[in-house]
Design a protein around this motif. Structure first.
Motif, PDB file in Angstrom:
ATOM      1  N   GLN A  33       0.834  -1.210   0.000  1.00 36.58           N
ATOM      2  CA  GLN A  33       0.000   0.000   0.000  1.00 36.58           C
ATOM      3  C   GLN A  33       0.867   1.258   0.000  1.00 36.58           C
ATOM      4  OE1 GLN A  33      -3.670   0.246   0.361  1.00 36.58           O
ATOM      5  NE2 GLN A  33      -3.207   2.324  -0.265  1.00 36.58           N
ATOM      6  N   ASP A  34       1.894   1.278   0.858  1.00 38.83           N
ATOM      7  CA  ASP A  34       2.791   2.441   0.905  1.00 38.83           C
ATOM      8  C   ASP A  34       3.482   2.661  -0.445  1.00 38.83           C
ATOM      9  OD1 ASP A  34       2.220   2.727   3.623  1.00 38.83           O
ATOM     10  OD2 ASP A  34       4.104   1.807   4.283  1.00 38.83           O
ATOM     11  N   ALA A  35       3.986   1.575  -1.017  1.00 40.20           N
ATOM     12  CA  ALA A  35       4.702   1.679  -2.287  1.00 40.20           C
ATOM     13  C   ALA A  35       3.778   2.170  -3.400  1.00 40.20           C
ATOM     14  CB  ALA A  35       5.321   0.337  -2.655  1.00 40.20           C
ATOM     15  N   LEU A  36       2.591   1.586  -3.480  1.00 40.21           N
ATOM     16  CA  LEU A  36       1.649   2.012  -4.515  1.00 40.21           C
ATOM     17  C   LEU A  36       1.245   3.469  -4.310  1.00 40.21           C
ATOM     18  CD1 LEU A  36       0.107   1.187  -7.052  1.00 40.21           C
ATOM     19  CD2 LEU A  36      -1.801   0.568  -5.568  1.00 40.21           C
ATOM     20  N   ASN A  37       0.996   3.859  -3.062  1.00 45.64           N
ATOM     21  CA  ASN A  37       0.636   5.258  -2.793  1.00 45.64           C
ATOM     22  C   ASN A  37       1.738   6.212  -3.251  1.00 45.64           C
ATOM     23  OD1 ASN A  37      -1.851   4.643  -1.709  1.00 45.64           O
ATOM     24  ND2 ASN A  37      -1.158   4.734   0.411  1.00 45.64           N
ATOM     25  N   ALA A  38       2.988   5.855  -3.018  1.00 45.06           N
ATOM     26  CA  ALA A  38       4.099   6.715  -3.423  1.00 45.06           C
ATOM     27  C   ALA A  38       4.158   6.842  -4.948  1.00 45.06           C
ATOM     28  CB  ALA A  38       5.411   6.163  -2.871  1.00 45.06           C
ATOM     29  N   ILE A  39       3.963   5.734  -5.649  1.00 42.46           N
ATOM     30  CA  ILE A  39       3.968   5.774  -7.113  1.00 42.46           C
ATOM     31  C   ILE A  39       2.793   6.594  -7.628  1.00 42.46           C
ATOM     32  CG2 ILE A  39       3.690   4.373  -9.200  1.00 42.46           C
ATOM     33  CD1 ILE A  39       5.244   2.149  -7.639  1.00 42.46           C
ATOM     34  N   LEU A  40       1.618   6.375  -7.048  1.00 39.79           N
ATOM     35  CA  LEU A  40       0.434   7.116  -7.500  1.00 39.79           C
ATOM     36  C   LEU A  40       0.549   8.604  -7.179  1.00 39.79           C
ATOM     37  CD1 LEU A  40      -2.407   4.559  -6.722  1.00 39.79           C
ATOM     38  CD2 LEU A  40      -1.187   4.967  -8.889  1.00 39.79           C
ATOM     39  N   PHE A  41       1.226   8.941  -6.094  1.00 43.59           N
ATOM     40  CA  PHE A  41       1.477  10.347  -5.790  1.00 43.59           C
ATOM     41  C   PHE A  41       2.311  10.975  -6.906  1.00 43.59           C
ATOM     42  CE2 PHE A  41       4.030  13.751  -3.910  1.00 43.59           C
ATOM     43  CZ  PHE A  41       3.014  14.596  -3.491  1.00 43.59           C
TER      44      PHE A  41
END
Length: 120
Positions: A33-41
Motif C-alpha cells: 500500500q505504501d509503495a503504490l501510494n508513493a507511485i500514484l502520488f
C-alpha cells in the motif's frame, strides 16, 4: 529534452534517479500500500490521473493515464517512448524495498502498473 540535447542517455538518468530515491523510499515504505501510494502520488503530482486501484496481500495494481503529462513532454520535444522509460525508475526502487514493479501500455492508451511481493 535536456538529456537528448546533451547526448546523455535517458536510461542512465532513470537509473540515477531510481538509485538516489531508493534510499529515501526504504525509510518510508513498509508494505504494498505504501509503495503504490508513493507511485500514484508521482502520477498525480505530474498531472495525470488514477483510473482504478486493486490491492491484496501479495499484489497491487493500478491503471493510470500516464506518468507525465503528454502535452508538456511533447512541448519540450520528448517522444512518448522516451518519457515512458521513466517508469523504469520504479523497478529499481521496488527491488530495494523487496517488491517487483512492472508496467505496460493498455489498449486504450493508459498504463497498468503492478507491484508484487518478491518471493523469499
Amino acid at each position: 529534452g535536456y538529456l537528448q540535447e546533451k547526448g546523455l542517455s535517458v536510461d542512465d538518468f532513470v537509473e540515477y534517479v531510481g538509485v538516489k530515491v531508493s534510499s529515501r523510499w526504504k525509510s518510508v515504505i513498509t508494505n504494498l500500500q505504501d509503495a503504490l501510494n508513493a507511485i500514484l502520488f508521482n502520477v498525480l503530482a505530474n498531472g495525470e490521473k488514477v483510473v482504478d486501484v486493486f490491492i491484496n496481500k501479495d499484489e497491487a495494481t493500478a491503471t493510470v493515464t500516464g506518468l507525465f503529462n503528454q502535452e508538456i513532454m511533447e512541448y519540450y520535444g520528448c517522444q512518448r517512448e522516451t518519457y515512458d522509460c521513466f517508469w523504469n525508475k520504479f523497478k529499481l526502487i521496488a527491488n530495494d524495498v523487496g517488491l517487483s514493479f512492472s508496467w505496460k501500455n493498455t489498449m486504450d492508451g493508459k498504463y497498468m502498473i503492478t507491484l508484487k511481493r518478491r518471493e523469499a
